[in-house]
Write a protein that holds these residues in place. Structure first.
Motif, PDB file in Angstrom:
ATOM      1  N   ASN A 126      -9.452 -19.800-102.716  1.00  0.00           N
ATOM      2  CA  ASN A 126     -10.344 -20.310-103.770  1.00  0.00           C
ATOM      3  C   ASN A 126     -10.751 -21.766-103.583  1.00  0.00           C
ATOM      4  OD1 ASN A 126     -10.348 -17.868-105.082  1.00  0.00           O
ATOM      5  ND2 ASN A 126      -8.782 -18.424-106.578  1.00  0.00           N
ATOM      6  N   ARG A 127     -10.477 -22.369-102.430  1.00  0.00           N
ATOM      7  CA  ARG A 127     -10.804 -23.772-102.214  1.00  0.00           C
ATOM      8  C   ARG A 127     -12.271 -23.981-101.879  1.00  0.00           C
ATOM      9  NH1 ARG A 127      -7.047 -27.858-101.249  1.00  0.00           N
ATOM     10  NH2 ARG A 127      -8.816 -29.256-101.158  1.00  0.00           N
ATOM     11  N   GLN A 128     -12.862 -22.985-101.212  1.00  0.00           N
ATOM     12  CA  GLN A 128     -14.232 -23.135-100.718  1.00  0.00           C
ATOM     13  C   GLN A 128     -15.094 -21.981-101.209  1.00  0.00           C
ATOM     14  OE1 GLN A 128     -13.729 -23.186 -96.471  1.00  0.00           O
ATOM     15  NE2 GLN A 128     -12.818 -25.237 -96.458  1.00  0.00           N
ATOM     16  N   ILE A 129     -16.371 -22.296-101.450  1.00  0.00           N
ATOM     17  CA  ILE A 129     -17.363 -21.282-101.797  1.00  0.00           C
ATOM     18  C   ILE A 129     -18.402 -21.324-100.676  1.00  0.00           C
ATOM     19  CG2 ILE A 129     -18.984 -20.497-103.547  1.00  0.00           C
ATOM     20  CD1 ILE A 129     -16.181 -20.775-104.721  1.00  0.00           C
ATOM     21  N   TRP A 130     -18.529 -20.217 -99.953  1.00  0.00           N
ATOM     22  CA  TRP A 130     -19.501 -20.144 -98.861  1.00  0.00           C
ATOM     23  C   TRP A 130     -20.753 -19.412 -99.366  1.00  0.00           C
ATOM     24  CZ3 TRP A 130     -18.588 -20.930 -93.220  1.00  0.00           C
ATOM     25  CH2 TRP A 130     -17.455 -21.707 -92.978  1.00  0.00           C
ATOM     26  N   VAL A 131     -21.921 -19.986 -99.037  1.00  0.00           N
ATOM     27  CA  VAL A 131     -23.183 -19.475 -99.579  1.00  0.00           C
ATOM     28  C   VAL A 131     -24.145 -19.149 -98.441  1.00  0.00           C
ATOM     29  CG1 VAL A 131     -25.075 -19.940-101.186  1.00  0.00           C
ATOM     30  CG2 VAL A 131     -22.843 -21.027-101.558  1.00  0.00           C
ATOM     31  N   SER A 132     -24.660 -17.911 -98.455  1.00  0.00           N
ATOM     32  CA  SER A 132     -25.742 -17.548 -97.534  1.00  0.00           C
ATOM     33  C   SER A 132     -27.040 -17.456 -98.331  1.00  0.00           C
ATOM     34  CB  SER A 132     -25.435 -16.231 -96.821  1.00  0.00           C
ATOM     35  OG  SER A 132     -25.513 -15.158 -97.742  1.00  0.00           O
ATOM     36  N   PHE A 133     -28.178 -17.421 -97.621  1.00  0.00           N
ATOM     37  CA  PHE A 133     -29.472 -17.608 -98.285  1.00  0.00           C
ATOM     38  C   PHE A 133     -30.493 -16.546 -97.913  1.00  0.00           C
ATOM     39  CE2 PHE A 133     -27.332 -21.663 -98.105  1.00  0.00           C
ATOM     40  CZ  PHE A 133     -27.445 -22.088 -99.413  1.00  0.00           C
TER      41      PHE A 133
END
Lengths: 400, 400
Positions: free
Chosen positions: B310-317
């Motif tokens: 839960n430390r990072q939120i990875w976002v694709s577009f």
């Protein structure tokens, strides 16, 4: 005669060759997935059972693992090998497919559990005698690092502390507590040699847990009330005391067995916590660690475990009221069923998606499988003095 | 001479026999754990790659899976077999150990995903044409139940609705939404025939997710603002609307691709949600579903995924700004890194304990593996137009 003999020999050759291709593979050599396997500790005989939780089947027994009282297991990241931590300092690597011991070392005189690193490369063992943590290569069991837990006591003398509550944490760290020193140490396995940081904690930590996301490390204290908690997202803040009324101060009855902290249930923002020496499960709001409720149960709780869907809390108990298990509805916070799986219930393990739970009864020499839907038994398996049950999906979970 | 010949023949026999024992097993027949395997969809060629995420290795390619645009995968409870749901109604069972198709059926004209039941016995497929859900035996792919999604429209005519957002839920249930009917249906697989319950939902649900503990089912709506949420612990309360400002009402830019709801990140009591048609990730408090923050990002988000810790939120577009991935620190809620894995990033998958993440770049024909600690690439693997990446630890997680 010459031709005949040659022919016979060739026939034999062909038979042997063909036999290799078509006979079923030898015991333990069949191709199979490892996602539904597990190990059950048989503590009195130094053996483990390899089980299949799809089929409710014992696949085989592996022997020669030494003293397995209080033994625990972690798994390789491919879910093929179990690392069994014995009480006698033994560390044994078991192949669940061939059902053989692949490696075994005695790495200390007395140990109390272990962990595998986030990347699967290192296995660490928590030792009482001599005190400290030893870290091994998970493929070979070669020693990678020794971390003697050296501290200075109130009299100014140096000693090596017993270590407890060893877990893996994100960032390829190990975290453990020093019983004698009252400290929490973190070990960063990305650094060479491993980077050790020390933090003061409460008095005599005896066990610890890490929350499922690997953020909060919580140590139970034997020497004072309350627990020590570290936020591993902000280690520079050190450990703080939570649930200050919790622990020895709770004690109204003789404590037959200190509760396991790994067995805390974390469900829906609340922690379901075994009271020490009382016939209660405590409910704490994890937002502010306020105790919000006490749920009466039939004995002193040891393991308090949430089902994977957080709907049920299963509770096992200390001697002498340890022939039953109670099930709490996490919504109403009431006991909804009292089960009698057998004599001396020691451990419980949910199947990964939670449709069933396996319960070991040491003195009934059996493991009972319950449906979490009907709360009725669906299978029993024979086992010799079974204690811990560990399924391979632990390979994929931080802190397990 | 006679003796010589016999001897030679016997030697040959022994050689052949020994060869069987010591030669490596044929391709794909080696004994190995299945906990660190996965499948990568190659959408243009109807093939999947079998990969090993311990070794960053492609083990082999399996072909003949039909139209794999928008394909997804679930796993058997032993983590040996992948069930691949194709766009053309194809349901294919792939053996990750032998790397072969064991079974393949075309079960409808047009399908959009599937699920496996909590106990692993049933695989369900969500269909557009004809609308409904078909349920199969997971061992044989024999049809177990057909659930045509029949509804009556505003004109009083009967039709079969497209179904979307199919997931498994605790209690051996399947849950899905009816796009045309605006309903959510639950299917209880313990009953024979399966017990179906219908609940009114918002207008035109287009996708859905279930929270990791299997409690809340949340459907995105195309036909109105907001989302429909059902508490499966209290299904009698039906669906209610949450985040009423969310959805089409948000739209300020043309929507290039509707966000995936399975890709919502649930971290620490907050949901990180892709805004529809805006260059923002929204943060909602799951306690009251209040929108508490908007995090600016470089394009329209498609997948918003939390690392296992839960430390990072990875976002694709979405197209046309889909050659980058952005990483958000979940504590500061700021973008901490913009990465360029390749052209047309379609999917991301974290390793089970989160030390690495695999990212597919369709138009660069590669998968890039990043360390979540350094945010630097640690490996790349060639793949033909890769899209979805699915690791076998999904076998053990509700809703996946």
């Amino acid at each position: 005669m010459k031709r005949l003999l040659v022919s016979a020999a060739l026939t034999m050759a062909v038979l042997i060759s063909t036999g290799c291709q078509t006979l079923p593979p030898p015991e333990g050599r069949e191709l199979r997935g490892t996602g539904d396997l597990g190990l059950i500790i048989e503590r009195a005989t130094g053996s483990v059972l390899v089980v299949d939780h799809s089929e409710h089947a014992v696949l085989g027994r592996v022997e020669g693992l030494g003293d397995l009282s209080h033994a625990s297991v972690v798994y390789s990241r491919d879910a093929r090998y179990g690392y069994v931590f014995g009480r006698d300092g033994g560390l044994t690597r078991v192949d669940l497919l061939t059902r053989q011991v692949t490696d075994r070392i005695i790495q200390s005189g007395n140990s109390i559990g272990g962990a595998i690193s986030q990347n699967g490369r290192y296995v660490a063992v928590s030792n009482y005698e001599p005190g400290g943590v030893n870290i091994f290569d998970s493929s070979t069991l070669d020693l990678v690092a020794e971390i003697p837990a050296i501290y200075t006591n109130a009299q100014g003398e140096q000693g090596q502390s017993k270590t407890v509550g060893l877990v893996d944490a994100p960032g390829n760290q190990f975290v453990f507590s020093l019983f004698d020193a009252g400290e929490i140490w973190t070990v960063d396995m990305h650094r060479h040699p491993p980077g050790v940081e020390r933090y003061p904690a409460g008095k005599e930590p005896y066990d610890a847990l890490i929350t499922p996301d690997g953020r909060y490390y919580i140590a139970g204290l034997f020497g004072e009330d309350g627990l020590s908690m570290m936020d591993l997202w902000a280690p520079e803040q050190g450990a703080r005391t939570i649930l200050p009324g919790y622990g020895k101060g709770e004690q109204r009855l003789p404590v037959y067995k200190m509760p396991h902290l790994e067995g805390w249930a974390i469900a829906d923002g609340y922690a379901f916590v075994p009271a020490v020496g009382r016939h209660e499960v405590l409910v704490a709001d994890m937002e502010d660690w306020r105790m919000v409720q006490r749920i009466p149960v039939q004995g002193q709780p040891v393991f308090v475990m949430a089902s994977p869907d957080n709907r049920q809390i299963w509770v096992s108990f200390a001697h002498p009221l340890n022939d039953v298990v109670q099930v709490i509805d996490s919504r109403t916070r009431e006991v909804i069923r009292t089960l009698e799986p057998g004599k001396s219930v020691l451990h419980m393990e949910f199947t990964p998606r939670g449709e069933e739970v396996w319960v070991s009864s040491r003195d009934s020499n059996r493991v009972t499988v319950y449906s979490t839907r009907t709360l009725e038994p669906v299978a029993t398996l024979p086992a010799q003095k079974p204690s811990g049950i560990f399924f391979t999906n632990r390979a994929h979970q931080l802190g397990l």
